[in-house]
Motif scaffolding. Structure first.
Motif, PDB file in Angstrom:
ATOM      1  N   GLY A  69       7.224   2.419  -0.338  1.00 43.18           N
ATOM      2  CA  GLY A  69       6.470   1.936   0.482  1.00 43.18           C
ATOM      3  C   GLY A  69       5.515   3.387   0.761  1.00 43.18           C
ATOM      4  O   GLY A  69       5.916   4.586   0.570  1.00 43.18           O
ATOM      5  N   PHE A  70       4.443   3.437   1.099  1.00 43.96           N
ATOM      6  CA  PHE A  70       3.285   4.403   1.366  1.00 43.96           C
ATOM      7  C   PHE A  70       2.858   4.640   2.831  1.00 43.96           C
ATOM      8  O   PHE A  70       2.906   3.445   3.549  1.00 43.96           O
ATOM      9  CB  PHE A  70       2.403   4.703   0.265  1.00 43.96           C
ATOM     10  CG  PHE A  70       2.589   4.577  -1.162  1.00 43.96           C
ATOM     11  CD1 PHE A  70       2.808   5.799  -1.931  1.00 43.96           C
ATOM     12  CD2 PHE A  70       2.748   3.234  -1.734  1.00 43.96           C
ATOM     13  CE1 PHE A  70       3.189   5.718  -3.001  1.00 43.96           C
ATOM     14  CE2 PHE A  70       3.412   3.230  -3.127  1.00 43.96           C
ATOM     15  CZ  PHE A  70       3.819   4.509  -3.761  1.00 43.96           C
ATOM     16  N   ASP A  71       2.337   5.723   3.107  1.00 44.48           N
ATOM     17  CA  ASP A  71       2.014   5.831   4.596  1.00 44.48           C
ATOM     18  C   ASP A  71       0.716   5.156   4.842  1.00 44.48           C
ATOM     19  O   ASP A  71       0.051   5.305   5.717  1.00 44.48           O
ATOM     20  CB  ASP A  71       1.935   7.300   4.987  1.00 44.48           C
ATOM     21  CG  ASP A  71       1.225   8.141   4.155  1.00 44.48           C
ATOM     22  OD1 ASP A  71       0.531   7.739   3.221  1.00 44.48           O
ATOM     23  OD2 ASP A  71       1.080   9.616   4.676  1.00 44.48           O
ATOM     24  N   ASP A  72       0.146   4.598   3.852  1.00 41.75           N
ATOM     25  CA  ASP A  72      -1.088   4.074   3.954  1.00 41.75           C
ATOM     26  C   ASP A  72      -0.818   2.350   4.197  1.00 41.75           C
ATOM     27  O   ASP A  72      -1.812   1.649   4.479  1.00 41.75           O
ATOM     28  CB  ASP A  72      -2.043   4.102   2.992  1.00 41.75           C
ATOM     29  CG  ASP A  72      -1.679   3.489   1.493  1.00 41.75           C
ATOM     30  OD1 ASP A  72      -0.574   2.859   1.519  1.00 41.75           O
ATOM     31  OD2 ASP A  72      -2.431   3.420   0.761  1.00 41.75           O
ATOM     32  N   GLY A  73       0.171   2.049   4.356  1.00 41.75           N
ATOM     33  CA  GLY A  73       0.730   0.585   4.397  1.00 41.75           C
ATOM     34  C   GLY A  73       1.354  -0.082   3.309  1.00 41.75           C
ATOM     35  O   GLY A  73       1.550  -1.173   3.576  1.00 41.75           O
ATOM     36  N   HIS A  74       0.740   0.364   2.293  1.00 44.33           N
ATOM     37  CA  HIS A  74       1.110  -0.311   0.929  1.00 44.33           C
ATOM     38  C   HIS A  74       2.842  -0.137   0.514  1.00 44.33           C
ATOM     39  O   HIS A  74       3.205   0.860   0.604  1.00 44.33           O
ATOM     40  CB  HIS A  74       0.213   0.206  -0.301  1.00 44.33           C
ATOM     41  CG  HIS A  74       0.617  -0.480  -1.652  1.00 44.33           C
ATOM     42  ND1 HIS A  74       0.038  -1.589  -1.864  1.00 44.33           N
ATOM     43  CD2 HIS A  74       1.497  -0.065  -2.617  1.00 44.33           C
ATOM     44  CE1 HIS A  74       0.668  -2.134  -2.940  1.00 44.33           C
ATOM     45  NE2 HIS A  74       1.317  -1.216  -3.456  1.00 44.33           N
ATOM     46  N   ASP A  75       3.168  -1.297   0.539  1.00 46.69           N
ATOM     47  CA  ASP A  75       4.539  -1.279   0.382  1.00 46.69           C
ATOM     48  C   ASP A  75       5.211  -2.654  -0.642  1.00 46.69           C
ATOM     49  O   ASP A  75       6.142  -3.126  -0.455  1.00 46.69           O
ATOM     50  CB  ASP A  75       5.734  -1.159   1.559  1.00 46.69           C
ATOM     51  CG  ASP A  75       5.373  -2.762   2.294  1.00 46.69           C
ATOM     52  OD1 ASP A  75       4.548  -3.467   1.999  1.00 46.69           O
ATOM     53  OD2 ASP A  75       6.027  -2.677   3.449  1.00 46.69           O
ATOM     54  N   THR A  76       4.199  -3.129  -1.542  1.00 45.42           N
ATOM     55  CA  THR A  76       4.578  -4.260  -2.130  1.00 45.42           C
ATOM     56  C   THR A  76       4.746  -3.682  -3.713  1.00 45.42           C
ATOM     57  O   THR A  76       5.156  -4.964  -4.500  1.00 45.42           O
ATOM     58  CB  THR A  76       3.359  -5.465  -2.255  1.00 45.42           C
ATOM     59  OG1 THR A  76       2.434  -4.894  -2.611  1.00 45.42           O
ATOM     60  CG2 THR A  76       3.383  -5.923  -0.733  1.00 45.42           C
ATOM     61  N   GLY A  77       4.657  -2.658  -3.935  1.00 50.66           N
ATOM     62  CA  GLY A  77       5.186  -2.328  -5.360  1.00 50.66           C
ATOM     63  C   GLY A  77       6.678  -2.179  -5.723  1.00 50.66           C
ATOM     64  O   GLY A  77       7.165  -1.405  -5.031  1.00 50.66           O
ATOM     65  N   ILE A  78       7.035  -3.077  -6.817  1.00 50.25           N
ATOM     66  CA  ILE A  78       8.377  -2.864  -7.065  1.00 50.25           C
ATOM     67  C   ILE A  78       8.474  -2.170  -8.152  1.00 50.25           C
ATOM     68  O   ILE A  78       7.973  -2.695  -9.439  1.00 50.25           O
ATOM     69  CB  ILE A  78       9.119  -4.219  -7.114  1.00 50.25           C
ATOM     70  CG1 ILE A  78       9.150  -4.825  -5.815  1.00 50.25           C
ATOM     71  CG2 ILE A  78      10.420  -4.003  -7.776  1.00 50.25           C
ATOM     72  CD1 ILE A  78       9.502  -6.293  -5.914  1.00 50.25           C
ATOM     73  N   PHE A  79       8.757  -0.724  -8.507  1.00 52.64           N
ATOM     74  CA  PHE A  79       8.797   0.028  -9.659  1.00 52.64           C
ATOM     75  C   PHE A  79      10.109  -0.110 -10.481  1.00 52.64           C
ATOM     76  O   PHE A  79      11.466   0.538  -9.746  1.00 52.64           O
ATOM     77  CB  PHE A  79       8.707   1.482  -9.130  1.00 52.64           C
ATOM     78  CG  PHE A  79       7.352   2.138  -8.372  1.00 52.64           C
ATOM     79  CD1 PHE A  79       6.402   2.371  -9.318  1.00 52.64           C
ATOM     80  CD2 PHE A  79       7.041   1.321  -7.191  1.00 52.64           C
ATOM     81  CE1 PHE A  79       5.106   2.538  -8.719  1.00 52.64           C
ATOM     82  CE2 PHE A  79       5.563   1.501  -6.639  1.00 52.64           C
ATOM     83  CZ  PHE A  79       4.762   2.120  -7.225  1.00 52.64           C
ATOM     84  N   THR A  80      10.111  -0.830 -11.514  1.00 50.79           N
ATOM     85  CA  THR A  80      11.446  -0.681 -12.321  1.00 50.79           C
ATOM     86  C   THR A  80      11.510   0.545 -13.014  1.00 50.79           C
ATOM     87  O   THR A  80      10.993   1.565 -12.882  1.00 50.79           O
ATOM     88  CB  THR A  80      11.242  -1.670 -13.468  1.00 50.79           C
ATOM     89  OG1 THR A  80      10.209  -1.426 -14.458  1.00 50.79           O
ATOM     90  CG2 THR A  80      10.959  -3.006 -12.773  1.00 50.79           C
ATOM     91  N   TRP A  81      12.964   0.721 -13.389  1.00 50.71           N
ATOM     92  CA  TRP A  81      13.490   2.020 -13.958  1.00 50.71           C
ATOM     93  C   TRP A  81      12.466   2.273 -15.168  1.00 50.71           C
ATOM     94  O   TRP A  81      12.004   3.466 -15.540  1.00 50.71           O
ATOM     95  CB  TRP A  81      14.742   1.854 -14.285  1.00 50.71           C
ATOM     96  CG  TRP A  81      15.745   1.755 -13.160  1.00 50.71           C
ATOM     97  CD1 TRP A  81      16.665   0.886 -13.444  1.00 50.71           C
ATOM     98  CD2 TRP A  81      15.605   2.001 -11.857  1.00 50.71           C
ATOM     99  NE1 TRP A  81      17.587   0.591 -12.150  1.00 50.71           N
ATOM    100  CE2 TRP A  81      16.848   1.533 -11.389  1.00 50.71           C
ATOM    101  CE3 TRP A  81      14.603   2.587 -11.120  1.00 50.71           C
ATOM    102  CZ2 TRP A  81      17.056   1.346 -10.120  1.00 50.71           C
ATOM    103  CZ3 TRP A  81      15.013   2.713  -9.718  1.00 50.71           C
ATOM    104  CH2 TRP A  81      16.142   2.368  -8.907  1.00 50.71           C
ATOM    105  N   THR A  82      12.259   1.295 -15.890  1.00 54.72           N
ATOM    106  CA  THR A  82      11.332   1.376 -16.987  1.00 54.72           C
ATOM    107  C   THR A  82      10.023   1.654 -16.681  1.00 54.72           C
ATOM    108  O   THR A  82       9.393   2.757 -17.488  1.00 54.72           O
ATOM    109  CB  THR A  82      11.281  -0.076 -17.774  1.00 54.72           C
ATOM    110  OG1 THR A  82      12.566  -0.610 -18.175  1.00 54.72           O
ATOM    111  CG2 THR A  82      10.712  -0.121 -19.140  1.00 54.72           C
TER     112      THR A  82
END
Length: 120
Positions: free
Chosen positions: A77-90
């Motif tokens: 989650g980022f301080d601009d409100g974006h929080d939908t990115g799911i970052f895989t280990w890959t």
């Protein structure tokens, strides 16, 4: 599942860098701005070919939260409100290896579209 996974995820005190130490000893440091503008979320990548969005004005974005997602990823989650990115280990590893090139492409897209990394 990948044979590579992080043994440590560490956010800098100013919340602008994420350092990932992988089980094979590789360490990558990823700027929050790069993570935000290259987020794997549908909001950034789109839902299909040709739908990718060039996200301007994120030079000063910071990491607000990190939530484990199963055994394979972290939601940032980022301080601009974006929080939908799911970052895989890959994907985190890929950004560590090719992120500079991807970010340079992003900067070229900004210029071509008359946009800026700086907030309005």
């Amino acid at each position: 599942m990948s044979d590579t996974w992080p043994s440590e995820l560490k956010v800098s005190k100013d919340r602008r860098l994420l350092t990932v130490r992988f089980n094979d000893g590789v360490v990558v440091t990823l700027p929050a701005e790069m993570l935000r503008v290259l987020s794997p979320s549908a909001e950034v990548q789109g839902h299909g070919p040709g739908q990718k969005v060039t996200v301007p004005g994120k030079r000063n974005v910071a990491i607000k939260s990190m939530t484990p997602t199963g055994n394979y990823a972290v939601r940032i989650g980022f301080d601009d409100g974006h929080d939908t990115g799911i970052f895989t280990w890959t994907y985190l590893r890929e950004l560590g290896e090719t992120g500079a090139e991807k970010f340079a492409e992003y900067e070229g897209e900004l210029v071509a579209k008359g946009l800026s990394r700086d907030p309005r």
